[in-house]
Design a protein around this motif. Sequence first.
Motif, mmCIF file in Angstrom:
data_model
loop_
_atom_site.group_PDB
_atom_site.id
_atom_site.type_symbol
_atom_site.label_atom_id
_atom_site.label_comp_id
_atom_site.label_asym_id
_atom_site.label_seq_id
_atom_site.Cartn_x
_atom_site.Cartn_y
_atom_site.Cartn_z
ATOM 1 N N SER A 20 49.969 31.229 79.099
ATOM 2 C CA SER A 20 50.372 32.331 79.931
ATOM 3 C C SER A 20 50.977 33.579 78.780
ATOM 4 O O SER A 20 51.604 33.129 77.763
ATOM 5 C CB SER A 20 51.694 31.591 80.621
ATOM 6 O OG SER A 20 52.282 32.822 81.192
ATOM 7 N N GLN A 21 50.747 34.594 79.199
ATOM 8 C CA GLN A 21 51.060 35.826 78.288
ATOM 9 C C GLN A 21 50.075 35.552 77.130
ATOM 10 O O GLN A 21 50.174 36.478 76.242
ATOM 11 C CB GLN A 21 52.350 35.675 77.950
ATOM 12 C CG GLN A 21 53.330 35.909 78.897
ATOM 13 C CD GLN A 21 53.302 37.034 79.997
ATOM 14 O OE1 GLN A 21 52.891 37.901 79.631
ATOM 15 N NE2 GLN A 21 53.440 36.795 81.215
ATOM 16 N N GLY A 22 49.086 34.967 77.227
ATOM 17 C CA GLY A 22 48.174 35.058 76.142
ATOM 18 C C GLY A 22 46.506 34.921 76.495
ATOM 19 O O GLY A 22 46.237 35.362 77.538
ATOM 20 N N THR A 23 45.741 33.934 75.829
ATOM 21 C CA THR A 23 44.327 33.928 76.309
ATOM 22 C C THR A 23 44.235 32.406 76.496
ATOM 23 O O THR A 23 44.342 31.758 75.677
ATOM 24 C CB THR A 23 43.400 34.557 75.088
ATOM 25 O OG1 THR A 23 43.737 35.912 74.804
ATOM 26 C CG2 THR A 23 42.055 34.459 75.590
ATOM 27 N N LEU A 24 43.212 32.191 77.661
ATOM 28 C CA LEU A 24 42.614 30.717 77.793
ATOM 29 C C LEU A 24 41.002 30.800 77.591
ATOM 30 O O LEU A 24 40.419 31.716 78.345
ATOM 31 C CB LEU A 24 42.988 30.366 79.167
ATOM 32 C CG LEU A 24 42.538 29.152 79.845
ATOM 33 C CD1 LEU A 24 43.000 27.993 79.266
ATOM 34 C CD2 LEU A 24 42.545 28.962 81.305
ATOM 35 N N PHE A 25 40.587 30.059 76.738
ATOM 36 C CA PHE A 25 39.259 29.853 76.462
ATOM 37 C C PHE A 25 38.475 28.558 77.131
ATOM 38 O O PHE A 25 39.139 27.492 76.975
ATOM 39 C CB PHE A 25 38.897 29.943 75.041
ATOM 40 C CG PHE A 25 37.379 29.742 74.751
ATOM 41 C CD1 PHE A 25 36.734 30.698 74.960
ATOM 42 C CD2 PHE A 25 36.878 28.698 73.899
ATOM 43 C CE1 PHE A 25 35.223 30.656 74.777
ATOM 44 C CE2 PHE A 25 35.714 28.544 73.730
ATOM 45 C CZ PHE A 25 34.531 29.361 73.995
ATOM 46 N N LEU A 26 37.641 29.012 78.089
ATOM 47 C CA LEU A 26 36.871 27.895 78.872
ATOM 48 C C LEU A 26 35.700 27.842 78.179
ATOM 49 O O LEU A 26 34.540 28.754 78.739
ATOM 50 C CB LEU A 26 37.162 27.875 80.338
ATOM 51 C CG LEU A 26 38.397 28.430 80.854
ATOM 52 C CD1 LEU A 26 38.373 28.846 82.465
ATOM 53 C CD2 LEU A 26 39.137 27.087 80.926
ATOM 54 N N ASP A 27 35.494 26.651 77.470
ATOM 55 C CA ASP A 27 33.876 26.442 76.877
ATOM 56 C C ASP A 27 33.237 25.693 77.944
ATOM 57 O O ASP A 27 33.527 24.992 78.597
ATOM 58 C CB ASP A 27 34.196 25.872 75.520
ATOM 59 C CG ASP A 27 32.856 25.933 74.930
ATOM 60 O OD1 ASP A 27 31.942 27.039 75.023
ATOM 61 O OD2 ASP A 27 32.819 25.305 73.892
ATOM 62 N N GLU A 28 31.758 26.131 78.005
ATOM 63 C CA GLU A 28 30.912 25.615 78.922
ATOM 64 C C GLU A 28 31.338 25.494 80.238
ATOM 65 O O GLU A 28 31.315 24.565 80.930
ATOM 66 C CB GLU A 28 30.668 23.934 78.270
ATOM 67 C CG GLU A 28 29.960 24.052 76.909
ATOM 68 C CD GLU A 28 28.508 24.627 76.868
ATOM 69 O OE1 GLU A 28 28.059 25.302 78.036
ATOM 70 O OE2 GLU A 28 27.924 24.914 75.723
ATOM 71 N N ILE A 29 31.716 26.761 80.787
ATOM 72 C CA ILE A 29 32.198 26.625 82.083
ATOM 73 C C ILE A 29 31.266 26.322 83.136
ATOM 74 O O ILE A 29 31.369 25.957 84.151
ATOM 75 C CB ILE A 29 32.546 28.277 82.498
ATOM 76 C CG1 ILE A 29 33.254 28.319 83.748
ATOM 77 C CG2 ILE A 29 31.282 29.181 82.371
ATOM 78 C CD1 ILE A 29 34.636 27.765 83.731
ATOM 79 N N GLY A 30 29.968 26.491 82.824
ATOM 80 C CA GLY A 30 28.574 25.989 83.549
ATOM 81 C C GLY A 30 28.826 24.537 84.019
ATOM 82 O O GLY A 30 28.177 24.038 84.951
ATOM 83 N N ASP A 31 29.532 23.758 83.141
ATOM 84 C CA ASP A 31 29.602 22.070 83.192
ATOM 85 C C ASP A 31 30.925 21.821 84.154
ATOM 86 O O ASP A 31 30.843 20.458 84.562
ATOM 87 C CB ASP A 31 29.555 21.495 82.202
ATOM 88 C CG ASP A 31 28.287 21.736 81.244
ATOM 89 O OD1 ASP A 31 27.029 22.030 81.908
ATOM 90 O OD2 ASP A 31 28.348 21.756 80.060
ATOM 91 N N MET A 32 31.433 22.956 84.711
ATOM 92 C CA MET A 32 32.582 22.563 85.277
ATOM 93 C C MET A 32 32.414 22.054 86.889
ATOM 94 O O MET A 32 31.728 22.674 87.544
ATOM 95 C CB MET A 32 33.507 23.802 85.357
ATOM 96 C CG MET A 32 34.874 23.445 86.275
ATOM 97 S SD MET A 32 35.881 24.997 86.311
ATOM 98 C CE MET A 32 36.669 24.856 84.563
ATOM 99 N N PRO A 33 33.030 20.889 87.273
ATOM 100 C CA PRO A 33 32.586 20.344 88.609
ATOM 101 C C PRO A 33 33.084 21.490 89.656
ATOM 102 O O PRO A 33 33.926 22.161 89.209
ATOM 103 C CB PRO A 33 33.492 19.133 88.715
ATOM 104 C CG PRO A 33 33.779 18.770 87.211
ATOM 105 C CD PRO A 33 33.999 20.037 86.477
ATOM 106 N N LEU A 34 32.434 21.467 90.768
ATOM 107 C CA LEU A 34 32.804 22.275 91.823
ATOM 108 C C LEU A 34 34.409 22.003 92.251
ATOM 109 O O LEU A 34 34.828 23.151 92.534
ATOM 110 C CB LEU A 34 31.718 22.259 92.895
ATOM 111 C CG LEU A 34 30.278 22.706 92.685
ATOM 112 C CD1 LEU A 34 29.666 22.360 94.060
ATOM 113 C CD2 LEU A 34 30.364 24.102 92.843
#
Length: 264
Positions: A20-34
């Motif tokens: 919150s109030q910063g940055t969230l990095f999501l690596d390999e978003i393509g592998d995230m379950p639906l």
Amino acid sequence: EKGAFTGATERKLGKLELASQGTLFLDEIGDMPLRLQSKLLRVLQEKQFERLGGHKLISTNMRVIAATHQNLETLISKSKFRKDLYYRLNVFPIDIAPLRERPEDIPVLAEHFLRKGSKEMAVSYKAIEPDALNVLTQFAWPGNIRELENTVKSLMITNVTETITLESLPKNLFKSQPITNSGETLEDLAERKLELMVKDAIELGRDCLMAEVLPQLERPLLRLMLEETKWNQQKAAKILGINRNTLRKKIETLGIKNQRSMQK
């Protein structure tokens, strides 16, 4: 929340609260379950979420950066990635070319990983001799930067001397070379070969170019795959990402013969 699951003895801040109030990095978003994609979309749209085991809505305001090595539009067409989440994330896309298309970066990255590895693993700094560095530069690196980093770290651990030599490199680095000495990609080569065919088709007014071109592309691919897998059609179909029955039909349609069985 405390008591949300076995072992949850106290409340802990999750990644969304920490970002919150910063940055969230999501690596390999393509592998995230639906299922998780739906939850992430809700957070991005409403800027609110609930803690695990909690019922209170918590507001958050963060910048989200997502990365993937996959083609998300292809995943969308296969119903493996949500279209609405894609458009929500695709505000400022940055396409980074794979390492094989920018070999000039490899020496710089290798040097960086040598210094980084020396600090992280508490081992002495090692230099890479020119011949060995040339092999690293020519390698295709299908695993991109992660593969390069892991290879450099492995070489730092396994080499007892202060120099990484040509003889100390793993054998797989000598197997993969660019299609040409200039590093021309398969797509570049195909485009160059197809250019004349397209011009001829336009001039001659032909109307079946696709039907002529596709077999010429599919036939060598399938033939090589079947030969490398010793005609194990189930294995070949899995690697190609197609149904086994589809592979069988293509083998028949394209007239691909099993040379091994014919020689017997």
